[in-house]
Design a protein around this motif. Structure first.
Motif, PDB file in Angstrom:
ATOM      1  N   THR A  76       8.318   6.020   1.498  1.00  0.00           N
ATOM      2  CA  THR A  76       7.230   6.513   0.648  1.00  0.00           C
ATOM      3  C   THR A  76       7.740   7.520  -0.380  1.00  0.00           C
ATOM      4  O   THR A  76       8.830   8.063  -0.239  1.00  0.00           O
ATOM      5  CB  THR A  76       6.168   7.184   1.530  1.00  0.00           C
ATOM      6  OG1 THR A  76       6.848   8.020   2.477  1.00  0.00           O
ATOM      7  CG2 THR A  76       5.351   6.160   2.289  1.00  0.00           C
ATOM      8  N   LEU A  77       6.907   7.772  -1.361  1.00  0.00           N
ATOM      9  CA  LEU A  77       7.242   8.693  -2.446  1.00  0.00           C
ATOM     10  C   LEU A  77       7.687  10.042  -1.914  1.00  0.00           C
ATOM     11  O   LEU A  77       8.737  10.577  -2.286  1.00  0.00           O
ATOM     12  CB  LEU A  77       5.986   8.848  -3.324  1.00  0.00           C
ATOM     13  CG  LEU A  77       6.169   9.453  -4.701  1.00  0.00           C
ATOM     14  CD1 LEU A  77       7.188   8.679  -5.500  1.00  0.00           C
ATOM     15  CD2 LEU A  77       4.832   9.488  -5.438  1.00  0.00           C
ATOM     16  N   GLN A 132      10.279  -0.094   2.145  1.00  0.00           N
ATOM     17  CA  GLN A 132       9.829   0.538   0.903  1.00  0.00           C
ATOM     18  C   GLN A 132       8.349   0.194   0.736  1.00  0.00           C
ATOM     19  O   GLN A 132       7.953  -0.951   0.922  1.00  0.00           O
ATOM     20  CB  GLN A 132      10.643   0.007  -0.269  1.00  0.00           C
ATOM     21  CG  GLN A 132      10.546   0.866  -1.505  1.00  0.00           C
ATOM     22  CD  GLN A 132      11.554   0.408  -2.567  1.00  0.00           C
ATOM     23  OE1 GLN A 132      12.690   0.859  -2.621  1.00  0.00           O
ATOM     24  NE2 GLN A 132      11.140  -0.511  -3.400  1.00  0.00           N
ATOM     25  N   ASP A 140       4.925   0.208  -1.532  1.00  0.00           N
ATOM     26  CA  ASP A 140       4.269   0.367  -2.835  1.00  0.00           C
ATOM     27  C   ASP A 140       2.874  -0.273  -2.803  1.00  0.00           C
ATOM     28  O   ASP A 140       2.485  -0.989  -3.722  1.00  0.00           O
ATOM     29  CB  ASP A 140       5.150  -0.259  -3.938  1.00  0.00           C
ATOM     30  CG  ASP A 140       4.585   0.031  -5.329  1.00  0.00           C
ATOM     31  OD1 ASP A 140       4.041   1.127  -5.526  1.00  0.00           O
ATOM     32  OD2 ASP A 140       4.693  -0.855  -6.210  1.00  0.00           O
ATOM     33  N   TYR A 148      12.574   5.416  -3.954  1.00  0.00           N
ATOM     34  CA  TYR A 148      11.996   6.759  -4.008  1.00  0.00           C
ATOM     35  C   TYR A 148      12.991   7.881  -3.662  1.00  0.00           C
ATOM     36  O   TYR A 148      12.814   9.007  -4.078  1.00  0.00           O
ATOM     37  CB  TYR A 148      10.821   6.874  -3.037  1.00  0.00           C
ATOM     38  CG  TYR A 148       9.724   5.860  -3.262  1.00  0.00           C
ATOM     39  CD1 TYR A 148       8.970   5.876  -4.438  1.00  0.00           C
ATOM     40  CD2 TYR A 148       9.417   4.897  -2.308  1.00  0.00           C
ATOM     41  CE1 TYR A 148       7.951   4.950  -4.639  1.00  0.00           C
ATOM     42  CE2 TYR A 148       8.403   3.977  -2.503  1.00  0.00           C
ATOM     43  CZ  TYR A 148       7.678   4.003  -3.675  1.00  0.00           C
ATOM     44  OH  TYR A 148       6.674   3.109  -3.870  1.00  0.00           O
TER      45      TYR A 148
END
Lengths: 237, 237, 237, 237, 237, 237
Positions: free
Chosen positions: A70-71, A120, A122, B23
Motif C-alpha cells: 500500500t501507499l 501491490q 491499487d 510505492y
C-alpha cells in the motif's frame, strides 16, 4: 473522465500467469492493472474437524497484504497478533465464492486452501483475488485429475469478480484506488461463467443509491465478468 | 557431489532486481536459485518511543513467509495470532545486520523498516533476505538523497550474507534445502564489503564441529560474500 | 582494566548447586558472579505431536526472567501475554545446545523440559543457563538410570557456554553487564567437553570485527569452557 | 409453505421497545419473532485517534451473542480471546449502515457506540440489530437535543434492514432460522426511509441465482423495509 | 494426626530473609516450610493512567509460579500467553491486602510493584506471599525514607496472612499441600498487626461449614497471624 | 439512612423469572432491584479433558457484563481479547458455589455450564448471579429428570448469596452501587438452604474490620439468604 482515462465499461489490463510458485498444486499471479495478487492453491489430505466423515471436501481461503503493498506501510498482521476485520471479511468472501461452483462430494475428503497475498494494491484486491483464485483452483484440480485422484466434474463453472461504482455521477467498471477513494458508492459482484450471481456486496457509506443505479452497476459487472471468464478460459486452456 | 552439482565454493544463480513495488522508497526481488524474497524498504518520519529525541534514526526489519513458499503449506502467522520463534530470530538478525553499517545519526530522526517476505523457500532465506535488504535500503537512502533529506554517508559499507555447511564431509557454500536438511552442521555469516564480520551463527545440532572445520566454513563465506557484494554493486550502479 | 578488575581470561566466581527444588528430577542453581539462574529438568512421558511414534525422545528448554532480576523492573511476560523476541531466541539456543549431546534414541519416547529462570541478571544469563542446564539434565538422566528407565549412554558429553567480547580494545572472557553494555562486539560460544563447537553466535552491532579478533575470542572461549566443564564434573561427581 | 406458515411477503411479529437499560443514552429491545436483540447507544466525548480534530463525529457498532442465544451453546468470545469472523463482519455492517444517514459534522466531535447483543437468535440477527439500532441511535440523538448539545438534523433518514431468500423455490421475506438453514440463497438489504439502498449483501453458497431472482428479492425487501420504517416511526413518536 | 505431625495450632517453620535480590528496593525470600516465595518490591516514579494527578500513590502486586515449583510441571504462563484465573485472583488479593495498611497519600505519586514468584509450592503460597510481601514493602519504604523521599508513617500496620482448614474433622492452622488437597474446607485470613481483618476467604467446595466451624478457624488464624507479625517485626528490626 | 431508604436488614425487591430463553435447558432472569442478570444453564454431553472417565460430571460458570450495563460504557471483553481479573474471579466463585451442593457422581459424565450475563448493574451482580444461577441449574436438572437421564437427588440443597457491608458505621444488607462505592468494608456470603457457609469473601480495602463487625455482617447475611432461599423455593415450586 476517469483518472486512468478508461472508458466507463473498460477493465484495467488483466493478466493471469500460472505456475508461479514451484511447490503449490496450483498458483496464479493475477494482475488487474497495478493491483497484483499472488494466489496459491494447496491440497491437503485433512479436513476441518466439523467436516470429518461426511464424504465431502472443503475449499477455504486466506487473504493477506504484504506490509508495503500500500501507499503507506500497513502494520504486519502477524506482528499485530491478529487479522483485522477487513481481512477476515475478504477471506470469507473468497472462500464462499469458490465453494459455490465446486462439487464438494466429487472432491472427496480433502481440503484445498487458497492463499491470496497482495503484492501491490491499487484497488480491487478482492475481485482480483477471486478471479485469480479460480485459476489456481482449476490448476490444483487438474493436478489431482492427472493423478487419478478424482473423477468427474469437480469444478462446475468459472467464477470471477469485479467491482463497479458511481464515480463523478457515472457508473464505471473496475475501480482503481483513485476512483475507489472518491466513489459515492461501490459494489462487488461475484458471478459464474453462465452469468448468474454468487455474491453481491453493495455499500453506500456516503450516499445511498437508487434501485436504477444499482441495476446499472449490475449490468456493467455482467460485462466485466464475461470478459474475465474469457481470460480465465484462455489462461487454463 | 552436491545434489545441485555445484562446486563446493559455488553460489546458486543470484539475481537482485530493483524497483519491484511501486510505492516503496526502495525494493528488491532477490533470488538465490529457487529461493525468492521480496524486500521493501519503507521510510517513516516516526521513531520507536524509546529512541525519541536522541538525534538518531533507526533501521528495523520484519520477516515473513507466504504460506505456500514451502514444500508443505505452513500456517499463516497472522491467522495463528503470533510470529513463531524462527521468524522472530530471523527478523532480529536482519535488523542488527543492517544497522551495523548505517550511520544512525546521519539518518536523522526517522525509521526505515525493511520487510522481507519469502515468496519461495529453497534454503538460505535469511541470507538472501539480508543481501537483498541491503539493496532496498540503499535505494531508500538514495531516494532520500535525491530529496536532500540527508547529507553525507549514511551507508558506510555493503552488507551481504551467506550460509555454509558441512555436507557429506565437505565444506560447501550456499546450502539449498536439499543440502540444508542433510548437513551435519551449518553456519550463517553476515559480512561487510571490506570483509569484516557482523554476525556469525554456527549451529551443530547433529555433530559438533572442530575449530578447523569452522575456519574452513568461514573461508568459504568470505569468498561468497565478496561475490555477493560485487553483485550488489552492479545492481545499484 | 575491566570494571570488575578481573584478568582478561578470568571467569567470574562460578557455582553450581544441585538439588535446589525438591520436586524436579534434576535441578541446579547456577551462579556466574551476580548472575543467578535457577534451572530445573522435568521428565514427562509425553512428546510433541510431530515426534510421536519415531522411537526417539526430545529435550526442550524454556527461559524466563523474574521481573526484578534486572536493574529496572521488566514487564512480566505472562502479564504482557507473550514472550519477547530475546526470550524466544535464548530458549531455542538452550534447547539446541543440550540436544547436541543427547542420544535421543537412547532417551526413549519421553521429553525432558529444562526451565531456566533468571533470579538475578548481571550479564551472561544465556551462557550461565546452558552451563547449569547441563547439570540439571545430567541429574535428570541419573534419576532415570537409578530407576532402570534407560540403558547406555544418553548423555554423550558435557556442554557449557561462555561469552567473550572486545572491551576497551582487548578481548575478554565472561562479560558482566557493565562490560556487555560497553563492548564493541561480543560472541557466545557453546562447546562440548572435548572442545568442539556446538553454537557460535557473534554479533557486532557497533563495529564489525576482523577474523583475527574473532579467533582471539574463540581461543578465550575454549579456555573458559574447559574450566566450566571441570566445574560441572566436580558438581555431578 | 413456510415452516412458520407465514405468507411469502410477511414479516414476523416485530416489536421495538425503548428505554430498556436505565444508564444508556438510547436503548431498544428489538424482536423479530423469536430473535431478540438488546441494543444500547452510548455517547462519549472522545473519538478514535485517526478522527481527532476534523470537526466530525463518529458512529460505530459492536455485536455479540450471549452464549446460549443459540440452539447449541456457542463459545463465549471473551473467553475464546477473540471475536470470530462472522461477528466482525456483522458489526462492521451495522456501523456502516448507521453512518450512511448520520450527518457526522452536525454530530460534532463525539462518538456514539451502538452495542447489539443477541439474547435469543432465530435467524436475522443482523437485520434486527440494524433496525433496532436506528431506534436506540435516534433516542441518543434526542437525548443530546434535549440538552442542547446539537442543532439541526443529525439523523437524515430512517435505516432498517431485512433478509430475503429463496426457500423451496419461492422468494420469501424475513427468514427465520428454519428457513435460513435450508434456503438456496439469501440476501440482506439495508435501506433508507425513502427506499434507497445502503447495503446489499447477497450470497448464494448453494446455487447461484439469476438476475431475475435477485430482483424479486429486492422487491420483497423494499416492502419489508417500508413496514419496518413505519414501525420505527411509531416507536419513536 | 496431621501428616506433618504438627499440633493443630502449629505453624510450619517460617523464615523471612531480606535483601535477596541486589537490584530491588526491597526483597524477601519467605519460607513456610517447603513453600518458598521470592518477593521483590520495585519503586517506580509512574502511576497507572487512571490515578494520575490525584496526589496519591499506588501499591500493586503480581504473582507467578516457576513451572516446576509444583509436583507436576505447570505450563509457563508466558508461553501459554495468559495468566490463569487462579493467578489473577491471587495477585489481586495480595495487592488489596497490602494497600489496606499503606497511606497512599503519604506515599506520593509513585507506584510500588510487589512481585511474588513461587520457587517451590507446598500449600499456602498466597499466605506466604502476603506475609513476605509486607517485609519487602517495608524495606522499600525504608529505602525511600533513607533518601528523604517520604515523611511520616506510610505503613500504618503490619499485614500477614495464614490459611486454616478442617482436616480430618479438626480445625488446623497453616495447611500444607497434603492437608490442603484433603481438607473439607479451608479459609485464608489476612489480618493486621492489631488483629483486625483485611480479607477473609473461606471456601467449602466439598462440605459447607457451620458458623461455629468458621469461628474456630478464625480463632486459629488470629493466633497464627500474631506469630507471623512477631516474626516480621524481628525480621525488619 | 441508606440512599435507598431501606432498613439495614432489608433486601431490594427480588424477582426470579424462569424460562426466559427458549433454547436453554434452564434459564432465569434474576433482579435484585436495578441489578438484572440473565442466567442460562446448558447441558452438554462432554467433559473437560482432565475429568474424563471418572464417573463424575462437572458444573462450571461464565460471567459477563454487557458493555452498557454500567453507568459508563465498559469495554467489551471479546473485543479487548481477554476477560479481566474481576470477571475471572466472579465466574470461578459462581462455579465453586454451585458445585458445593451438586452431587457430581449422580449427575453422570456430563457438564452443565451456567452463563450469567449482566444486563444492568447496580451493585451485587455476583450475588444476584449465584442466586439466579441456582434456579437455572435446578430447572436444568428438572429437565434431565423429566427425560430419565438422572436418578436420585443431584441437587442436595439450595444456594443463594448476598452482600453485606458497613455503610456510614452501620452494618447493612444487600448493598446497591451507591452504598457499595462508599462502604468502608463489604463481604459476600454464599450459603446453603440449611444455613451453612459455602463461601465468605470479606474485603476491607479502606478500613480493616474487627471480628465483631464481621459477625454482625454474617448475621445479616444469614437473614438475607434465608429470604432468598424462600424466594427460590417459590420460584421453582
Amino acid at each position: 473522465m476517469r483518472p486512468s482515462r478508461r472508458a466507463p465499461d473498460e477493465l484495467r489490463a488483466v493478466s493471469l500467469e500460472r505456475g508461479v510458485v514451484k511447490y503449490a498444486e496450483g498458483s496464479c499471479m493475477v494482475k488487474f492493472g497495478d493491483t497484483h495478487v499472488l494466489v496459491t492453491a494447496t491440497l491437503e489430505e485433512r479436513l476441518p474437524p466439523w467436516l470429518k466423515g461426511q464424504g465431502r471436501g472443503w475449499v477455504t481461503a486466506e487473504y493477506g497484504m504484504l506490509p508495503r503493498a500500500t501507499l503507506e506501510r500497513t502494520r504486519r498482521e502477524a506482528s499485530a497478533g491478529k487479522q483485522n476485520g477487513r481481512t477476515v471479511e475478504i477471506q470469507r468472501l473468497i472462500g464462499r465464492s469458490l465453494r459455490a461452483t465446486v462439487d464438494l462430494e466429487a472432491l472427496g475428503e480433502r481440503q484445498i486452501t487458497v492463499d491470496c497475498d497482495v503484492i501491490q494494491a491499487d484497488g480491487g484486491t478482492r475481485t482480483a483475488s477471486i478471479t485469480g483464485a479460480w485459476v489456481a483452483l482449476a490448476d490444483c484440480i487438474g493436478w489431482m485429475k492427472a493423478r487419478n485422484m478424482i473423477k468427474g466434474n469437480v469444478l462446475r463453472d468459472n467464477v470471477a469478480a469485479i467491482s463497479c461504482g458511481i464515480y463523478g455521477g457515472t457508473p464505471v467498471l473496475d475501480l482503481d484506488y483513485a476512483e475507489d477513494s472518491e466513489a459515492e458508492t461501490d459494489a462487488n459482484f461475484v458471478m459464474t461463467g453462465d452469468g448468474r450471481i454468487i455474491e453481491v456486496q453493495g455499500t453506500a457509506e456516503k450516499t445511498p443509491f437508487s434501485q436504477d443505479e444499482f441495476l446499472a452497476l449490475m449490468a456493467l459487472a455482467r460485462k466485466g465478468v464475461a470478459r474475465l471468464v474469457d481470460l480465465q478460459k484462455m489462461a487454463v486452456a
